[in-house]
Scaffold this motif. Structure first.
Motif, mmCIF file in Angstrom:
data_model
loop_
_atom_site.group_PDB
_atom_site.id
_atom_site.type_symbol
_atom_site.label_atom_id
_atom_site.label_comp_id
_atom_site.label_asym_id
_atom_site.label_seq_id
_atom_site.Cartn_x
_atom_site.Cartn_y
_atom_site.Cartn_z
ATOM 1 N N LYS A 165 51.069 39.371 67.882
ATOM 2 C CA LYS A 165 51.869 38.356 68.575
ATOM 3 C C LYS A 165 53.140 38.795 69.147
ATOM 4 O O LYS A 165 53.617 38.583 70.015
ATOM 5 C CB LYS A 165 52.053 37.106 67.777
ATOM 6 N N ALA A 166 53.937 39.724 68.258
ATOM 7 C CA ALA A 166 55.131 40.224 68.665
ATOM 8 C C ALA A 166 54.828 41.054 69.898
ATOM 9 O O ALA A 166 55.744 41.217 70.811
ATOM 10 C CB ALA A 166 55.815 40.818 67.737
ATOM 11 N N ALA A 167 53.836 41.958 69.749
ATOM 12 C CA ALA A 167 53.616 42.737 70.971
ATOM 13 C C ALA A 167 53.508 42.073 72.370
ATOM 14 O O ALA A 167 53.936 42.574 73.477
ATOM 15 C CB ALA A 167 52.141 43.637 70.684
ATOM 16 N N HIS A 168 52.778 40.867 72.388
ATOM 17 C CA HIS A 168 52.437 39.907 73.336
ATOM 18 C C HIS A 168 53.874 39.453 73.842
ATOM 19 O O HIS A 168 54.236 39.666 75.153
ATOM 20 C CB HIS A 168 51.599 38.860 73.175
ATOM 21 N N HIS A 169 54.246 38.608 73.027
ATOM 22 C CA HIS A 169 55.513 37.792 73.338
ATOM 23 C C HIS A 169 56.751 38.620 73.455
ATOM 24 O O HIS A 169 57.771 38.372 74.426
ATOM 25 C CB HIS A 169 55.728 36.764 72.192
ATOM 26 N N LEU A 170 57.115 39.547 72.661
ATOM 27 C CA LEU A 170 58.396 40.376 72.961
ATOM 28 C C LEU A 170 58.252 41.588 73.811
ATOM 29 O O LEU A 170 59.346 42.090 74.347
ATOM 30 C CB LEU A 170 58.851 40.717 71.439
ATOM 31 N N TYR A 171 57.241 42.246 73.969
ATOM 32 C CA TYR A 171 56.926 43.448 74.824
ATOM 33 C C TYR A 171 56.101 43.174 76.044
ATOM 34 O O TYR A 171 55.822 44.074 76.751
ATOM 35 C CB TYR A 171 56.658 44.336 73.976
ATOM 36 N N GLY A 172 55.536 42.120 76.124
ATOM 37 C CA GLY A 172 54.494 41.721 77.233
ATOM 38 C C GLY A 172 53.440 42.962 77.211
ATOM 39 O O GLY A 172 52.678 43.430 78.257
ATOM 40 N N ALA A 173 52.996 43.271 76.004
ATOM 41 C CA ALA A 173 51.889 44.313 75.874
ATOM 42 C C ALA A 173 50.662 43.727 75.532
ATOM 43 O O ALA A 173 50.592 42.553 74.898
ATOM 44 C CB ALA A 173 52.369 45.357 74.864
ATOM 45 N N ALA A 174 49.380 44.696 75.866
ATOM 46 C CA ALA A 174 48.109 44.224 75.356
ATOM 47 C C ALA A 174 47.917 44.751 74.051
ATOM 48 O O ALA A 174 48.519 45.727 73.649
ATOM 49 C CB ALA A 174 47.097 44.434 76.324
ATOM 50 N N VAL A 175 47.140 44.081 73.378
ATOM 51 C CA VAL A 175 46.549 44.552 72.217
ATOM 52 C C VAL A 175 44.933 44.782 72.150
ATOM 53 O O VAL A 175 44.396 44.013 72.560
ATOM 54 C CB VAL A 175 47.069 43.519 70.995
ATOM 55 N N ILE A 176 44.745 45.936 71.657
ATOM 56 C CA ILE A 176 43.012 46.188 71.634
ATOM 57 C C ILE A 176 42.769 46.254 70.197
ATOM 58 O O ILE A 176 43.207 47.166 69.464
ATOM 59 C CB ILE A 176 42.797 47.669 72.212
ATOM 60 N N HIS A 177 42.004 45.034 69.811
ATOM 61 C CA HIS A 177 41.535 45.011 68.273
ATOM 62 C C HIS A 177 40.464 45.789 68.226
ATOM 63 O O HIS A 177 39.199 45.969 68.870
ATOM 64 C CB HIS A 177 41.153 43.615 68.175
ATOM 65 N N VAL A 178 40.186 46.496 67.023
ATOM 66 C CA VAL A 178 39.016 47.335 66.433
ATOM 67 C C VAL A 178 39.138 47.006 65.176
ATOM 68 O O VAL A 178 40.027 46.985 64.161
ATOM 69 C CB VAL A 178 39.180 48.724 66.982
ATOM 70 N N ILE A 179 37.910 47.146 64.546
ATOM 71 C CA ILE A 179 37.458 47.138 63.026
ATOM 72 C C ILE A 179 36.968 48.371 62.645
ATOM 73 O O ILE A 179 36.049 48.926 62.979
ATOM 74 C CB ILE A 179 36.454 46.002 62.646
ATOM 75 N N SER A 180 37.618 48.889 61.490
ATOM 76 C CA SER A 180 37.293 50.283 60.667
ATOM 77 C C SER A 180 35.885 50.198 60.480
ATOM 78 O O SER A 180 35.202 48.942 60.283
ATOM 79 C CB SER A 180 38.332 50.534 59.629
ATOM 80 N N ASP A 181 35.184 51.493 60.319
ATOM 81 C CA ASP A 181 33.993 51.375 59.724
ATOM 82 C C ASP A 181 33.745 50.877 58.348
ATOM 83 O O ASP A 181 32.844 50.054 58.116
ATOM 84 C CB ASP A 181 33.356 52.985 59.396
#
Length: 619
Positions: A165-181
């Motif tokens: 959320k902070a990456a989005h709102h504070l930095y205007g950044a995208a987040v790439i979600h991934v789940i470990s094996d």
């Protein structure tokens, strides 16, 4: 994946997956109290950061809010080996084949919202004019790229989800979600989920699959880092970062010594730093022989406590573990044999291939004061986010029970601090240890022990290095007592502004005052108030017959108590309670803070004393 689809699927998995993310340090009760006569999640005076409260609205509990011990869960009946590449790897490949029948692995991209806040001079859109719908008078500035961060196993509301959320709102950044094996496998085999499979990481042994996964990341995204929330995903995060070409630009590469505690101490020692004596033992005979060399008494009946000075003790633990899981303090050969038998051939924590421990780590027991240092690195520049001192005591026949985790200044505000030299030496030791392991990016939680030394006054030695955040809701305390927190430092390290990034990335102007300026942060922070997390210790075992709310009221009303939470399980009469012997069996926590040291210490002592009266039981 579309944001709405991703969000719906993701939150369906949060409850089960949150257990995984912090299996070793959360004792695990639900976050929302239920069926209780009185609400005990107290927050009218809760300290909260402006960013979390006003912009992001993220909050959570503190340590130990989930009980299930997935570290002891056996995901397969097959035997393995720490370095096995046969049966266990074949079993994993078989699972990947099953997952592929459901869906391919794809990067789950969560894009930031743009131009949703009117700036000075902007005009409100005319919603009646369909040709002009949502059109503002000022055209948005055009940029060529969007910064992005990869978030692995980001399940916790006040860790990974805060980062997103902070990456989005504070930095205007995208987040790439991934789940470990490891987490993918657990959710599939134990929790019987399949919704998460598309968000799994690609098979790194399959170049075509990795290439296909990478091709789905738009060229307009500038991936600036990879953040892994979970202990179990750390090895996967290292390997994935290398496969994606992030190393060495914004990634530390692969190094087994960052996870194997024997190798960790060996590497740190080779850099000239003090460590405890240790030996990796494949057989019980080796363990017994080394324990004798350390002075362990062969008397089968003698039991020695950790606080008895000058009596040799040894620590027996797995090479790869987390927190205090399967860490045994042994006072005689009988307890050593029991510990060795429990660890040897047990599943390796975080291993997606179900490997098993083929050797056991035996170490000298170091008496002293234990510190934890949260450090954030940006391209080799290291800064302490917070310095904590543990108050662990021998109680309930257990050697290491947490009573308090207290913030202390890394840099003294004046020259009167009696521990100034010790605390600065602790931080310098940690910086050198991180350098020895070539840790140049991201957050680390490092634990060391300080022992009195006749020659130098004190000696600092390593306990362990964890390449992840401190597993507690530390932000309220560090924001109030220091002025900032480790997660905002991580965001500044990976996504922070500079002249180059401002030329291609659009930073939200309305959040500029909430972004930390990395270059302005000190290497060693000072504190402006006293703060601590108090762990609620149970002294009783049996069925709860009475919850002493008058005692809870006394605890809440102490001037230094900012927030307090008793786990819901312990707020229902008739439920079972056990004596606290480790962090999993805590009954709750309190955040305490005060700028008056005398009142702070008095309230901490009173909180600890009142814990003995919280519950009555039918034994």
């Amino acid at each position: 994946m579309h944001f709405a689809i991703w969000s719906g699927m993701w939150f369906k998995l949060v409850l089960a997956s949150f257990i995984l993310s912090h299996a070793a340090s959360f004792s695990g009760r639900s976050l929302t109290p239920a069926h209780q006569p009185r609400e005990r999640h107290l927050s009218p005076r809760r300290i909260s950061s402006l960013a979390a409260q006003a912009a992001l609205q993220i909050r959570g509990g503190s340590n130990n809010e989930h009980t299930e011990n997935i570290n002891s869960t056996t995901l397969t009946d097959g035997d393995g080996d720490d370095d096995s590449t046969s049966d266990s790897d074949n079993e994993m490949q078989s699972l990947r084949g099953q997952w592929s029948t459901y869906t391919p692995a794809v990067p789950s991209i969560e894009w930031p919202f743009r131009d949703t806040i009117l700036r000075q001079g902007d005009a409100l859109p005319d919603f009646d004019d369909q040709s002009n719908k949502h059109k503002a008078t000022a055209a948005p500035k055009q940029h060529t790229k969007t910064k992005a961060i990869i978030l692995m196993d980001g399940f916790c509301p006040y860790h990974g989800q805060y980062i997103a959320k902070a990456a989005h709102h504070l930095y205007g950044a995208a987040v790439i979600h991934v789940i470990s094996d490891f987490c993918t496998r657990y959710l599939y085999q134990v929790e019987k989920h399949t919704d998460h499979l598309s968000s799994r990481m690609p098979d790194l042994s399959n170049g075509d699959e990795v290439a296909a996964w990478m091709s789905l990341i738009p060229s307009s995204l500038d991936v600036c880092g990879l953040y892994c929330e979970s202990d179990s995903g750390l090895e996967d995060a290292e390997k994935l970062g290398v496969a994606l070409g992030l190393y060495p630009r914004c990634h530390d590469g692969v190094n087994a010594a960052r996870r194997d505690k024997f190798l960790m101490n060996k590497v740190v020692s080779s850099a000239g730093l003090d460590v405890v004596k240790q030996k990796s033992c494949q057989t019980l005979e080796e363990a017994e022989e080394f324990a004798k060399d350390l002075g362990l008494n062969g008397d089968e009946t003698e039991v020695v406590k950790a606080d008895e000075n000058n009596v040799p003790l040894v620590v027996v633990k797995p090479h790869r573990g987390v927190a205090s899981d399967d860490v045994h303090l042994c006072s005689n050969m009988k307890s050593l044999r029991q510990a060795f038998a429990k660890i040897h051939s047990s599943p390796v924590f975080g291993s997606s291939t179900a490997a098993r421990h083929q050797s056991v780590l035996v170490q000298e027991f170091a008496r002293g004061t234990e510190y934890a240092v949260d450090v954030v690195c940006r391209d080799g520049e290291r800064k302490v986010a917070a310095l904590w001192k543990y108050d662990k005591r021998a109680v309930n026949d257990a050697p290491f029970v947490y009573f308090a985790t207290q913030l202390v200044p890394a840099a003294s505000n004046d020259d009167k601090g009696s521990n100034k030299d010790v605390e600065e030496a602790v931080c310098n030791y940690v910086f050198n240890a991180l350098n020895a392991l070539d840790i140049r990016w991201g957050v680390s939680h490092v634990e060391v022990i300080v022992t009195k030394n006749a020659e130098t006054g004190f000696q600092v030695r390593l306990v362990e290095i964890n390449c992840r955040q401190h597993n507690t809701d530390f932000m309220p305390l560090t924001n109030a007592c220091i002025g900032y927190n480790a997660l905002d430092m991580v965001l500044a390290a990976y996504l922070g502004e500079n002249e180059e990034s401002k030329s291609f990335h659009s930073y939200p102007e309305e959040a500029s005052h909430l972004r930390l300026p990395w270059d302005s942060l000190p290497a060693l922070p000072s504190t402006r108030a006293h703060g601590a997390i108090i762990h609620f210790v149970s002294y009783v075992s049996g069925k709860i017959s009475r919850i002493n709310y008058d005692v809870l009221d006394q605890m809440e009303e102490l001037p230094s108590v900012m927030d307090m939470h008793v786990y819901p399980h312990f707020l229902e009469e008739g439920n079972e309670i056990e004596k606290t012997v480790g962090i999993r069996s805590d009954t709750g926590w309190a955040h305490v803070m005060n700028d008056d040291e005398e009142e702070f210490q008095r309230d901490v002592a009173r909180l600890i004393e009142l814990q003995k009266e919280m519950f009555d039981v039918d034994e």
